[in-house]
Design an enzyme around this catalytic site. Structure first.
Site, PDB file in Angstrom:
ATOM      1  N   GLY A  47     -29.654  43.016  11.305  1.00 39.32           N
ATOM      2  CA  GLY A  47     -29.695  41.557  11.394  1.00 39.32           C
ATOM      3  C   GLY A  47     -29.233  40.923  10.304  1.00 39.32           C
ATOM      4  O   GLY A  47     -29.052  41.225   9.288  1.00 39.32           O
ATOM      5  N   GLN A  52     -28.313  34.053   4.504  1.00 36.31           N
ATOM      6  CA  GLN A  52     -27.763  35.048   3.667  1.00 36.31           C
ATOM      7  C   GLN A  52     -26.344  35.193   3.508  1.00 36.31           C
ATOM      8  O   GLN A  52     -25.761  35.825   2.590  1.00 36.31           O
ATOM      9  CB  GLN A  52     -28.079  36.285   4.682  1.00 36.31           C
ATOM     10  CG  GLN A  52     -29.670  36.662   4.459  1.00 36.31           C
ATOM     11  CD  GLN A  52     -29.952  37.890   5.236  1.00 36.31           C
ATOM     12  OE1 GLN A  52     -30.093  37.884   6.542  1.00 36.31           O
ATOM     13  NE2 GLN A  52     -30.227  38.897   4.423  1.00 36.31           N
ATOM     14  N   CYS A  92     -33.836  44.665   3.496  1.00 34.51           N
ATOM     15  CA  CYS A  92     -33.229  43.594   3.873  1.00 34.51           C
ATOM     16  C   CYS A  92     -31.962  43.463   2.748  1.00 34.51           C
ATOM     17  O   CYS A  92     -31.827  44.076   1.775  1.00 34.51           O
ATOM     18  CB  CYS A  92     -33.897  42.213   3.265  1.00 34.51           C
ATOM     19  SG  CYS A  92     -33.255  40.626   3.467  1.00 34.51           S
ATOM     20  N   LEU A  93     -30.990  42.956   3.501  1.00 33.48           N
ATOM     21  CA  LEU A  93     -29.202  42.916   2.868  1.00 33.48           C
ATOM     22  C   LEU A  93     -29.540  42.072   1.575  1.00 33.48           C
ATOM     23  O   LEU A  93     -28.454  42.016   0.675  1.00 33.48           O
ATOM     24  CB  LEU A  93     -28.357  42.841   3.777  1.00 33.48           C
ATOM     25  CG  LEU A  93     -28.151  43.531   4.945  1.00 33.48           C
ATOM     26  CD1 LEU A  93     -27.180  43.192   5.911  1.00 33.48           C
ATOM     27  CD2 LEU A  93     -27.775  45.084   4.491  1.00 33.48           C
ATOM     28  N   HIS A 134     -38.291  39.099  11.435  1.00 34.03           N
ATOM     29  CA  HIS A 134     -37.427  39.212  10.068  1.00 34.03           C
ATOM     30  C   HIS A 134     -36.513  38.176   9.906  1.00 34.03           C
ATOM     31  O   HIS A 134     -36.434  37.343   8.717  1.00 34.03           O
ATOM     32  CB  HIS A 134     -37.045  40.672   9.868  1.00 34.03           C
ATOM     33  CG  HIS A 134     -36.424  40.866   8.379  1.00 34.03           C
ATOM     34  ND1 HIS A 134     -36.925  41.647   7.641  1.00 34.03           N
ATOM     35  CD2 HIS A 134     -35.373  40.315   7.945  1.00 34.03           C
ATOM     36  CE1 HIS A 134     -36.307  41.503   6.373  1.00 34.03           C
ATOM     37  NE2 HIS A 134     -35.070  40.730   6.584  1.00 34.03           N
ATOM     38  N   GLU A 135     -35.551  38.161  10.946  1.00 36.43           N
ATOM     39  CA  GLU A 135     -34.639  36.903  10.627  1.00 36.43           C
ATOM     40  C   GLU A 135     -35.104  35.400  10.858  1.00 36.43           C
ATOM     41  O   GLU A 135     -34.476  34.379  10.232  1.00 36.43           O
ATOM     42  CB  GLU A 135     -33.389  37.281  11.899  1.00 36.43           C
ATOM     43  CG  GLU A 135     -32.676  38.487  11.829  1.00 36.43           C
ATOM     44  CD  GLU A 135     -32.391  38.987  10.416  1.00 36.43           C
ATOM     45  OE1 GLU A 135     -31.971  38.225   9.826  1.00 36.43           O
ATOM     46  OE2 GLU A 135     -32.612  40.150  10.030  1.00 36.43           O
ATOM     47  N   HIS A 138     -35.990  34.638   7.555  1.00 34.08           N
ATOM     48  CA  HIS A 138     -34.920  33.894   7.078  1.00 34.08           C
ATOM     49  C   HIS A 138     -34.833  32.736   7.040  1.00 34.08           C
ATOM     50  O   HIS A 138     -34.583  31.779   6.081  1.00 34.08           O
ATOM     51  CB  HIS A 138     -33.751  34.668   7.133  1.00 34.08           C
ATOM     52  CG  HIS A 138     -33.789  36.111   6.401  1.00 34.08           C
ATOM     53  ND1 HIS A 138     -33.671  36.070   4.998  1.00 34.08           N
ATOM     54  CD2 HIS A 138     -33.425  37.498   6.682  1.00 34.08           C
ATOM     55  CE1 HIS A 138     -33.471  37.383   4.522  1.00 34.08           C
ATOM     56  NE2 HIS A 138     -33.438  38.234   5.676  1.00 34.08           N
TER      57      HIS A 138
END
Ligand code: CO
Length: 166
Positions: A47, A52, A92-93, A134-135, A138
């Site tokens: 995701g 991000q 997480c990226l 999660h997204e 963000h």
């Protein structure tokens, strides 16, 4: 294909609530979504939210399996129902190198707009439900570490801070 630079913690853009997309320019958004998928795949992610990559807009991409037909683009997403609870390991990226078990709802219903400008409503459970939460976090300015208790968060962020500094 463009690979975008992923913003890392503690960049401020990750802490800001992203702005809803209005007057959607379909061609621009399609290019952006494609670039976000390419960037996500290259980094082995499932995701990626627009903030991000430094764009504070309500758009996120996800793919729980990696197969093309499982790609989902979420524009102005909203979770309308949550059910159950599960714990799963998350990374997480924007916080490479750390991960933790996070408690979240096991099932969600989400409404959003797709790339064609159509409203969609999906019921998801397990991994896809987890990615959506999660997204959406963000897009609302939260990271998975914000879901942990103070001590656990502090320990993980300390570990993240020491990355590559041996
Ligand atoms: Co993330």
């Amino acid at each position: 294909m463009s690979i975008l630079k992923i913003v890392k913690y503690p960049d401020k853009v990750l802490k800001c609530k992203a702005i809803a997309l209005e007057d959607i320019d379909a061609s621009l958004i399609k290019v952006l979504a494609k670039d976000m998928f390419d960037t996500m795949y290259l980094n082995d992610g499932v995701g990626l939210a627009a903030n991000q990559i430094g764009i504070s807009k309500q758009i996120a991409v996800m793919n729980p399996t990696g197969s093309k037909q499982d790609e989902i683009v979420l524009i102005n997403p909203e979770i309308t129902k949550k059910r159950g609870m599960s714990k799963m390991e998350e990374g997480c990226l924007s916080l490479p190198g750390i991960s933790s078990e996070v408690k979240r709802a096991n099932e969600v219903e989400v409404k959003f707009m797709d790339l064609e400008g159509n409203y969609k409503h999906l019921k998801l459970k397990g991994l896809p439900a987890r990615i959506v939460q999660h997204e959406l976090d963000h897009l609302n300015g939260f990271l998975f570490v914000d879901r942990l208790n103070f001590l656990k968060r502090k320990t993980l962020l300390k570990k993240f801070g020491k990355r590559g500094k041996a």
